[in-house]
Design a protein around this motif. Sequence first.
Motif, PDB file in Angstrom:
ATOM      1  N   HIS A   1       0.746  -1.114  -0.083  1.00 36.76           N
ATOM      2  CA  HIS A   1       0.073   0.110  -0.045  1.00 36.76           C
ATOM      3  C   HIS A   1       0.788   1.143  -0.058  1.00 36.76           C
ATOM      4  N   GLU A   2       1.818   1.355   0.792  1.00 29.23           N
ATOM      5  CA  GLU A   2       2.680   2.652   0.806  1.00 29.23           C
ATOM      6  C   GLU A   2       3.486   2.743  -0.569  1.00 29.23           C
ATOM      7  N   TRP A   3       4.048   1.564  -1.186  1.00 26.85           N
ATOM      8  CA  TRP A   3       4.663   1.608  -2.587  1.00 26.85           C
ATOM      9  C   TRP A   3       3.634   2.061  -3.483  1.00 26.85           C
ATOM     10  N   ALA A   4       2.474   1.691  -3.357  1.00 26.49           N
ATOM     11  CA  ALA A   4       1.370   2.231  -4.373  1.00 26.49           C
ATOM     12  C   ALA A   4       1.190   3.727  -4.226  1.00 26.49           C
ATOM     13  N   ALA A   5       1.110   4.077  -2.858  1.00 27.10           N
ATOM     14  CA  ALA A   5       0.811   5.461  -2.657  1.00 27.10           C
ATOM     15  C   ALA A   5       2.021   6.380  -3.266  1.00 27.10           C
ATOM     16  N   VAL A   6       3.298   5.758  -2.779  1.00 25.92           N
ATOM     17  CA  VAL A   6       4.446   6.557  -3.367  1.00 25.92           C
ATOM     18  C   VAL A   6       4.223   6.660  -4.803  1.00 25.92           C
ATOM     19  N   ARG A   7       4.154   5.538  -5.292  1.00 26.08           N
ATOM     20  CA  ARG A   7       4.176   5.266  -6.870  1.00 26.08           C
ATOM     21  C   ARG A   7       3.138   6.250  -7.303  1.00 26.08           C
ATOM     22  N   LEU A   8       1.929   6.468  -6.745  1.00 20.20           N
ATOM     23  CA  LEU A   8       1.031   7.259  -7.342  1.00 20.20           C
ATOM     24  C   LEU A   8       1.356   8.769  -7.136  1.00 20.20           C
ATOM     25  N   GLN A   9       1.783   9.042  -6.010  1.00 23.54           N
ATOM     26  CA  GLN A   9       2.429  10.434  -5.623  1.00 23.54           C
ATOM     27  C   GLN A   9       3.388  11.068  -6.831  1.00 23.54           C
ATOM     28  N   SER A  10       4.475  10.069  -7.028  1.00 24.48           N
ATOM     29  CA  SER A  10       5.415  10.187  -8.018  1.00 24.48           C
ATOM     30  C   SER A  10       4.716  10.708  -9.566  1.00 24.48           C
ATOM     31  N   TRP A  11       3.848   9.815  -9.792  1.00 29.67           N
ATOM     32  CA  TRP A  11       3.263   9.968 -11.262  1.00 29.67           C
ATOM     33  C   TRP A  11       2.564  11.365 -11.090  1.00 29.67           C
TER      34      TRP A  11
END
Length: 146
Positions: free
Chosen positions: A65-75
């Motif tokens: 979940h954290e990785w997905a959130a970070v990935r979404l924020q970076s996108w």
Amino acid sequence: MGSKENTMQASAAVTIQAWWRGTLVRRTLLHAALKAWIIQCWWRQIMAKVLAKRRRAALEAYARHEWAAVRLQSWFRMWRIRRRYCRLLHAARIIQGYWRWHNCHTRGYIEGHYELKANQLNIELEISLGPQACKVQQCIPLPVKE
């Protein structure tokens, strides 16, 4: 005296039997307690392994979940910065276009062509300086040795 001795022997026998039965019962209870303790230790180990698996699964889910959130924020940040960059690039192109048009009209330009014949040179030039334009046509005779 015989009956007293018999009663004492019977009493001693009953005491010894009671002691022996107590010893057997205590030994049986001790074995049962040890077996129960072994089963409890085994169960605690199983439960510890299950708890460790649950903790690991929860940690992995949290990490995903954290990785997905970070990935979404970076996108999102990348999209926002790219959009800003494209706006600036578009503005720069507009400014460059106006600047080039301005330079072309203020500095002027020379355009023309020529034609070479046997004994003369024909030249046509168009000179533009800002709003003023000048057209020149000239025929120049060439010295030809015969």
